[in-house]
Design a protein around this motif. Structure first.
Motif, mmCIF file in Angstrom:
data_model
loop_
_atom_site.group_PDB
_atom_site.id
_atom_site.type_symbol
_atom_site.label_atom_id
_atom_site.label_comp_id
_atom_site.label_asym_id
_atom_site.label_seq_id
_atom_site.Cartn_x
_atom_site.Cartn_y
_atom_site.Cartn_z
ATOM 1 N N ASN A 1 54.103 45.327 14.897
ATOM 2 C CA ASN A 1 53.216 46.373 14.370
ATOM 3 C C ASN A 1 53.691 47.790 14.697
ATOM 4 O O ASN A 1 52.929 48.747 14.544
ATOM 5 N N ALA A 2 54.947 47.926 15.114
ATOM 6 C CA ALA A 2 55.445 49.213 15.597
ATOM 7 C C ALA A 2 55.518 50.278 14.512
ATOM 8 O O ALA A 2 55.314 51.461 14.797
ATOM 9 N N GLN A 3 55.807 49.887 13.272
ATOM 10 C CA GLN A 3 56.046 50.883 12.223
ATOM 11 C C GLN A 3 55.068 50.723 11.057
ATOM 12 O O GLN A 3 55.428 50.919 9.905
ATOM 13 N N GLU B 1 54.650 46.058 -6.314
ATOM 14 C CA GLU B 1 54.326 47.139 -5.399
ATOM 15 C C GLU B 1 54.752 46.784 -3.971
ATOM 16 O O GLU B 1 54.521 45.676 -3.492
ATOM 17 N N GLN B 2 55.345 47.747 -3.285
ATOM 18 C CA GLN B 2 55.860 47.486 -1.947
ATOM 19 C C GLN B 2 54.751 47.108 -0.975
ATOM 20 O O GLN B 2 54.941 46.268 -0.101
ATOM 21 N N VAL B 3 53.569 47.725 -1.116
ATOM 22 C CA VAL B 3 52.472 47.396 -0.206
ATOM 23 C C VAL B 3 52.042 45.941 -0.390
ATOM 24 O O VAL B 3 51.702 45.257 0.583
ATOM 25 N N GLY B 4 52.075 45.441 -1.638
ATOM 26 C CA GLY B 4 51.745 44.043 -1.890
ATOM 27 C C GLY B 4 52.795 43.097 -1.343
ATOM 28 O O GLY B 4 52.482 42.039 -0.783
ATOM 29 N N GLY C 1 54.619 43.658 1.181
ATOM 30 C CA GLY C 1 54.418 43.650 2.624
ATOM 31 C C GLY C 1 53.260 42.765 3.042
ATOM 32 O O GLY C 1 53.333 42.074 4.068
ATOM 33 N N LEU C 2 52.188 42.789 2.256
ATOM 34 C CA LEU C 2 51.019 41.974 2.598
ATOM 35 C C LEU C 2 51.351 40.490 2.527
ATOM 36 O O LEU C 2 50.989 39.723 3.432
ATOM 37 N N TYR C 3 52.032 40.070 1.469
ATOM 38 C CA TYR C 3 52.434 38.660 1.372
ATOM 39 C C TYR C 3 53.370 38.288 2.520
ATOM 40 O O TYR C 3 53.275 37.197 3.104
ATOM 41 N N LEU C 4 54.281 39.190 2.858
ATOM 42 C CA LEU C 4 55.211 38.952 3.958
ATOM 43 C C LEU C 4 54.465 38.709 5.258
ATOM 44 O O LEU C 4 54.736 37.740 5.987
ATOM 45 N N PRO D 1 51.133 46.086 7.100
ATOM 46 C CA PRO D 1 50.772 45.956 5.684
ATOM 47 C C PRO D 1 49.315 45.601 5.444
ATOM 48 O O PRO D 1 48.701 46.105 4.501
ATOM 49 N N SER D 2 48.732 44.737 6.292
ATOM 50 C CA SER D 2 47.341 44.320 6.080
ATOM 51 C C SER D 2 46.367 45.467 6.297
ATOM 52 O O SER D 2 45.258 45.462 5.745
ATOM 53 N N GLU D 3 46.761 46.454 7.095
ATOM 54 C CA GLU D 3 45.954 47.668 7.248
ATOM 55 C C GLU D 3 46.268 48.662 6.131
ATOM 56 O O GLU D 3 45.364 49.314 5.584
ATOM 57 N N ASP D 4 47.546 48.750 5.785
ATOM 58 C CA ASP D 4 47.968 49.714 4.757
ATOM 59 C C ASP D 4 47.309 49.435 3.410
ATOM 60 O O ASP D 4 46.951 50.368 2.681
#
Length: 402
Positions: A364-366, A219-222, A224-227, A369-372
């Protein structure tokens, strides 16, 4: 019980190589493993990896052929030790389940070290990182519920709370603000040096784990979180690594590494409840005693008294234990702390920091992930996932909202 690692008899190093069948150990049952047995496995894996990385660097900067041979021999055995420890992890444990274990280690280990470290500045640095890893556990736990339908309490037990810490989106600082003041190797309490080296190893292993694991998430959100969190782990390795004295000679550093491994294996042998894992800690302790004594002998030949570097008797053991009350206290008093250069404190008492604002505005401009991931889990589950065992969140602004 007193324990002098310089005098205890270990396994002679020429008897330490093991066969493949001995190294290919039976993994633990992920449904039965105690969270702190798993935590000890994760930490010791990181400690052995740090030992290997350090040994390679030492060898590359060493022109003494006999010493290079000793380092190579010890390193070969310690690589086998690392394989045994890491191979305890079962194949049916998902990477995200393992990640929850990593973050539980980060929280409860850092809290224990912060509570017991003799140096006040080092304590402040530990407390600062603690609240950030605590928030990572919350973010990953929401990802776990959203993607695997599992509650992280099945993995951490009722030992570690899961609730927001210092929000991850606020942790992204300019690189200059992750530099910390080093300890003085001659003046620092030996326990401080052991604590710092242990936390460097643990955070470095977490950083490496996320660096190599994050892109395997579907999953893309995951992903992003690891990133995002992998970048914070890099910041943590930087700040904790800065606490080590850069003037420490290579051989003294090697002595500190081997002593730390002995002390940790001894600590965990004292508290381990899993019979198979306890036997591994005992075997590795007896191996490390020989490694320590060999390095101590070389240090003496170079004019360094080992007992001036580390104590002859082991300090009290490092313990994995529930730190709920301590974490809540730090949350209540330090959640708004930030860093400027080498100093840490409430954001409103630090100098104005345009470089922090610039980093925040770029990263954090766009979206974050940790909030998403929390938002996505709230949409799916109706509410974010938390495990608050001692009452409502100590910070009013971070209390749960539907």
């Amino acid at each position: 019980m007193s324990f002098n690692p310089f005098k205890e008899r270990g396994i002679p190093i020429e008897q330490q190589l093991r066969s493949w069948s001995e190294l290919n150990v039976k993994p633990y049952n992920k449904k039965d493993i105690h969270p702190y047995t798993k935590a000890r496995i994760i930490l010791m894996n990181g400690v052995e990896v740090e030992g290997a990385i350090f040994s390679h660097q030492f060898s590359r900067n060493c022109d003494n052929m006999e010493l290079k041979k000793q380092l190579a021999l010890t390193r070969r055995v310690e690589q086998q030790q690392q394989k045994v420890i890491n191979w305890l992890s079962p194949g049916d444990e998902t990477p995200l389940e393992t990640t929850i274990g990593y973050e539980q280690v980060a929280v409860d280990l850092t809290a224990f070290l912060a509570m017991n470290v003799p140096d006040k500045y080092v304590k402040q640095v530990f407390d600062f990182g603690l609240l950030e890893d605590f928030d990572h556990l919350y973010r990953y736990s929401n990802l776990l519920q959203m993607t695997e339908g599992m509650k992280a309490e099945q993995l951490v037990g009722k030992l570690t709370e899961i609730t927001p810490g210092r929000p991850t989106k606020l942790e992204h600082r300019h690189a200059f603000d992750d530099i910390r003041k080093p300890c003085d190797r001659k003046a620092a309490d030996p326990l401080t040096k052991l604590f710092v080296l242990t936390l460097v190893a643990g955070e470095q292993q977490t950083m490496n784990f996320y660096m190599n694991l994050g892109n395997t998430f579907k999953e893309q959100v995951g992903r992003g979180l690891y990133l995002e969190i992998a970048q914070i782990e890099e910041q943590h390795v930087t700040q904790y690594g800065c606490l080590l004295d850069p003037k420490t000679p290579w051989i003294e550093n090697a002595l500190l590494h081997e002593y730390n491994e002995c002390w940790l294996y001894w600590s965990f042998l004292e508290q381990e409840t899993d019979r198979q894992v306890k036997n591994i800690w005992e075997t590795h302790l007896n191996m490390e005693l020989s490694h320590l004594q060999a390095i101590a002998q070389i240090a003496q030949q170079q004019g360094i008294d080992p007992e001036q570097v580390v104590p002859a008797q082991f300090p009290k053991p490092l313990l994995f234990a529930s730190q709920i009350d301590y974490v809540r206290d730090i949350l209540a008093t330090q959640v708004d702390f930030n860093a400027f250069d080498t100093e840490i404190g409430p954001a409103n008492k630090l100098p104005e920091n345009p470089r922090y604002a610039k980093v925040q505005s770029i990263l954090n401009a766009q979206g974050v992930p940790s909030e998403d991931v929390v938002t996505a889990n709230m949409k799916k589950s109706g509410i974010d996932y938390r495990l608050e065992l001692a009452g409502p969140h100590p910070v009013q602004e971070l209390r749960q909202k539907k």
